[in-house]
Design a protein around this motif. Structure first.
Motif, short mmCIF file in Angstrom:
data_model
loop_
_atom_site.label_atom_id
_atom_site.label_comp_id
_atom_site.label_asym_id
_atom_site.label_seq_id
_atom_site.Cartn_x
_atom_site.Cartn_y
_atom_site.Cartn_z
N GLU A 91 21.33 87.97 -0.38
CA GLU A 91 22.25 87.22 -1.22
C GLU A 91 22.10 88.17 -2.73
N ARG A 92 23.24 88.13 -3.38
CA ARG A 92 23.46 88.82 -4.26
C ARG A 92 24.07 87.94 -5.59
N ASP A 93 23.64 88.28 -6.94
CA ASP A 93 24.08 87.57 -8.12
C ASP A 93 25.32 88.08 -8.43
N GLU A 94 25.90 87.61 -9.68
CA GLU A 94 27.27 88.00 -10.32
C GLU A 94 27.36 89.48 -10.61
N GLU A 95 26.34 90.19 -10.70
CA GLU A 95 26.00 91.65 -11.02
C GLU A 95 25.94 92.43 -9.82
N CYS A 96 26.01 91.59 -8.56
CA CYS A 96 25.81 92.44 -7.49
C CYS A 96 24.35 92.78 -7.10
N ARG A 97 23.34 92.35 -7.63
CA ARG A 97 22.10 92.59 -7.46
C ARG A 97 21.42 91.73 -6.34
N ALA A 98 20.61 92.25 -5.44
CA ALA A 98 20.09 91.65 -4.28
C ALA A 98 18.97 90.79 -4.87
N VAL A 99 19.25 89.34 -5.01
CA VAL A 99 18.04 88.51 -5.49
C VAL A 99 17.29 87.96 -4.38
#
Length: 216
Positions: A91-99
């Motif tokens: 799952e990624r946040d709005e900045e495309c970082r894998a959270v």
């Protein structure tokens, strides 16, 4: 340096444990997550065709000569793209970082649930590429090499194994899990062939031995 197999190891010792990545790609850390990976037969053919030459000079080298990680659209860069394709339930946040997500590191078989514990490894390290022909490339080609999402050049592995590997070739360092040597050698050989990079005699000999673990 590196983890060469011991001459005293038994066949049982060489078998992967339940926690080790499978060489057949069924494990998330295996070949199924590496794009463009050739068959063992194709890799052997590619290895035979590679030019054998001594390493070039490191003069002029720096990582900045290989710009990375490049933007890939949708706020993502190359690192995040590799994390997404390498893991399960990412799952990624709005900045495309894998959270969140689950990853299995190919080199050591470790299972990871935190992307910050992972490095994106260049299968053929940038310094190795420089010494085997990339010193003559234009900057744009070096950037393409450092951000290659099409060939088996980029993979997510534990930071500890990536830093142990450093810029060493297979003649100096091998993944600690022997069950992954087949995939590793196929990927390394494919990248060298794709970019027409040279191999040293020792490098070629070690790749040949590692490809022998693939069977026939």
């Amino acid at each position: 340096m590196g983890c060469s197999p011991s001459d005293t190891s038994s066949p049982e010792q060489d078998k992967p444990s339940a926690d080790e990545p499978s060489a057949d790609g069924k494990n998330p850390g295996g070949e199924g997550r590496l794009p463009g990976l050739p068959t063992a037969a194709k890799a052997r053919q590619q290895l035979d065709e590679l030019e054998v030459a001594a390493h070039r000079s490191m003069s002029g080298y720096s990582r900045e000569r290989f710009p990375h990680w490049s933007a890939q659209g949708d706020s993502c860069d190359t690192r995040e793209k590799v994390l997404a394709r390498s893991g399960t339930d990412v799952e990624r946040d709005e900045e495309c970082r894998a959270v969140s997500g689950r990853w299995t590191s190919l080199y050591d078989g470790k299972k990871v649930g935190d992307a910050s514990e992972l490095d994106i490894d260049h299968m053929v390290p940038l310094a190795n590429a420089w010494r085997s022909g990339a010193d003559k490339w234009p900057q744009k080609k070096r950037e393409a090499f450092a951000n290659d999402l099409t060939h088996p050049q980029l993979l997510a592995v534990t930071a500890s194994t990536n830093r142990t590997k450093g810029d060493q070739g297979p003649e100096e360092w091998q993944p600690p899990v022997k069950a992954t040597w087949c995939v590793y050698a196929r990927a390394w050989t494919s990248v060298k062939a794709t970019y027409q990079l040279t191999v040293t005699r020792a490098e070629k000999n070690e790749l040949d031995e590692m490809l022998a673990t693939c069977g026939r």
